[in-house]
Design an enzyme around this catalytic site. Sequence first.
Site, mmCIF file in Angstrom:
data_model
loop_
_atom_site.group_PDB
_atom_site.id
_atom_site.type_symbol
_atom_site.label_atom_id
_atom_site.label_comp_id
_atom_site.label_asym_id
_atom_site.label_seq_id
_atom_site.Cartn_x
_atom_site.Cartn_y
_atom_site.Cartn_z
ATOM 1 N N TYR A 64 -24.416 -2.192 -16.095
ATOM 2 C CA TYR A 64 -23.008 -2.074 -15.727
ATOM 3 C C TYR A 64 -22.244 -3.328 -16.143
ATOM 4 O O TYR A 64 -22.533 -4.427 -15.701
ATOM 5 C CB TYR A 64 -22.845 -1.862 -14.224
ATOM 6 C CG TYR A 64 -23.377 -0.545 -13.713
ATOM 7 C CD1 TYR A 64 -23.570 0.545 -14.557
ATOM 8 C CD2 TYR A 64 -23.681 -0.390 -12.370
ATOM 9 C CE1 TYR A 64 -24.055 1.745 -14.078
ATOM 10 C CE2 TYR A 64 -24.164 0.821 -11.877
ATOM 11 C CZ TYR A 64 -24.355 1.880 -12.731
ATOM 12 O OH TYR A 64 -24.847 3.069 -12.249
ATOM 13 N N HIS A 144 -33.078 4.133 -14.717
ATOM 14 C CA HIS A 144 -31.704 4.615 -14.884
ATOM 15 C C HIS A 144 -31.656 5.877 -15.738
ATOM 16 O O HIS A 144 -31.006 6.861 -15.379
ATOM 17 C CB HIS A 144 -30.875 3.502 -15.520
ATOM 18 C CG HIS A 144 -29.415 3.655 -15.310
ATOM 19 N ND1 HIS A 144 -28.533 2.600 -15.409
ATOM 20 C CD2 HIS A 144 -28.648 4.723 -15.008
ATOM 21 C CE1 HIS A 144 -27.311 3.015 -15.163
ATOM 22 N NE2 HIS A 144 -27.347 4.307 -14.931
ATOM 23 N N SER A 223 -20.792 9.593 -7.855
ATOM 24 C CA SER A 223 -19.537 10.335 -8.056
ATOM 25 C C SER A 223 -19.368 11.441 -7.019
ATOM 26 O O SER A 223 -19.019 12.586 -7.361
ATOM 27 C CB SER A 223 -19.467 10.923 -9.477
ATOM 28 O OG SER A 223 -19.444 9.902 -10.441
ATOM 29 N N PRO A 224 -19.585 11.149 -5.733
ATOM 30 C CA PRO A 224 -19.456 12.208 -4.717
ATOM 31 C C PRO A 224 -18.023 12.668 -4.517
ATOM 32 O O PRO A 224 -17.796 13.724 -3.920
ATOM 33 C CB PRO A 224 -20.006 11.533 -3.454
ATOM 34 C CG PRO A 224 -19.714 10.076 -3.655
ATOM 35 C CD PRO A 224 -19.933 9.840 -5.123
ATOM 36 N N LEU A 225 -17.062 11.890 -5.023
ATOM 37 C CA LEU A 225 -15.654 12.282 -4.971
ATOM 38 C C LEU A 225 -15.148 12.698 -6.345
ATOM 39 O O LEU A 225 -13.940 12.781 -6.583
ATOM 40 C CB LEU A 225 -14.805 11.146 -4.402
ATOM 41 C CG LEU A 225 -15.156 10.764 -2.959
ATOM 42 C CD1 LEU A 225 -14.351 9.562 -2.511
ATOM 43 C CD2 LEU A 225 -14.941 11.944 -2.012
ATOM 44 N N ARG A 227 -15.020 11.291 -9.297
ATOM 45 C CA ARG A 227 -14.167 10.326 -10.004
ATOM 46 C C ARG A 227 -12.714 10.420 -9.534
ATOM 47 O O ARG A 227 -11.789 10.429 -10.335
ATOM 48 C CB ARG A 227 -14.313 10.512 -11.506
ATOM 49 C CG ARG A 227 -15.773 10.373 -11.954
ATOM 50 C CD ARG A 227 -16.018 10.641 -13.421
ATOM 51 N NE ARG A 227 -17.404 10.354 -13.738
ATOM 52 C CZ ARG A 227 -18.406 11.226 -13.660
ATOM 53 N NH1 ARG A 227 -18.167 12.469 -13.284
ATOM 54 N NH2 ARG A 227 -19.644 10.860 -13.956
#
Length: 348
Positions: A64, A144, A223-225, A227
């Site tokens: 990242y 990953h 990404s539970p929302l 993005r």
Amino acid sequence: MVSAAIDGSARVHLGHSDLVVRPIGLGCMGMSQFYGDADDRESVGTIREAIDLGVDFLDTSDVYGAADIGTADNVRGFGHNERLIGTAIKGRRDRVVLATKFGAKVNAGGDGVTFDGRPEYIRAACEASLGRLGTDVIDLYYCHRLDPGVPIEDTVGAMAELVTAGKVRALGLSEVGSDLIRRAHAVHPITALQSEYSLWERRVEEGITATCRELGITLVPFSPLSRSALTGAIKPGDTFAANDFRATNPRFSADNLATNLEPVEALAELAAEKGCRPGQLALAWLLAQPLDVVPIPGTKRVEYVRENLAATSVAISADETAYLSSMFAPGRIVGDRYTAAHQRAVAQ
């Protein structure tokens, strides 16, 4: 139907480990890349305030901040996010379960990512991550992305040696399917699987969630929302900056976005009836699923940390859970979740 809320002070036991965390963690990737500009000082402050608010599960990766395919993001440098977290948790290390990942690295041309699952690389990557994070042990170490040239048994075998050496406490995988999960688990118990999972993205329900339940593996949705699509903050016609991952993501193209936001209206309406935010209800839906789930919504700002944590107090009934599942039925969301170049990295 009786509604039930998740106790925000409750703890979730992570798979095959002695690690316990609160029901919602913090994904730190966006502090280094993919979602526009970020300020290191603000990000460090957000992490520290999140810990003070009770967040005890931080998620990062060595890659990242590095160059990536499919985005015109500003390059912060390989390991940037780990160094950021290392700064933020100094003096607070004993208050967090720390998860990081290895396997993705910038290719020789500096314009994309390759994957390395060789045992010798894993050992070197672990040592480098320990140094950047300023710790002597990684609580949860993920592969990953799988290296297609290395059998998963060899990769997990090398990861298991790190557990024996006391450098890692528990092992995880990311974005792999049931067969690969089983092969890995036969080598060493897998504690967590990190995959995209939300009302917008439900493909893990096609066998993967059942495999996790069977094997006692905790699912950690990233990404539970979706993005920010499930928060109500994005509207049809919205565009994104060149250094924002969503600018090239198929689900956020103009035509697809208009279609994909239609069921979000139903989510927002139900949330309004319940007196909560749409994103909080989306997280409550995840927490109501029939397996151990610890979502890691990402944010750079502490106000959203507070909002996400408050999702544990949202009561959601079985009928409401089923209603949202039907409104976001698999196949309802159009467009691939990645560009073709990104999708090649997902081993199902």
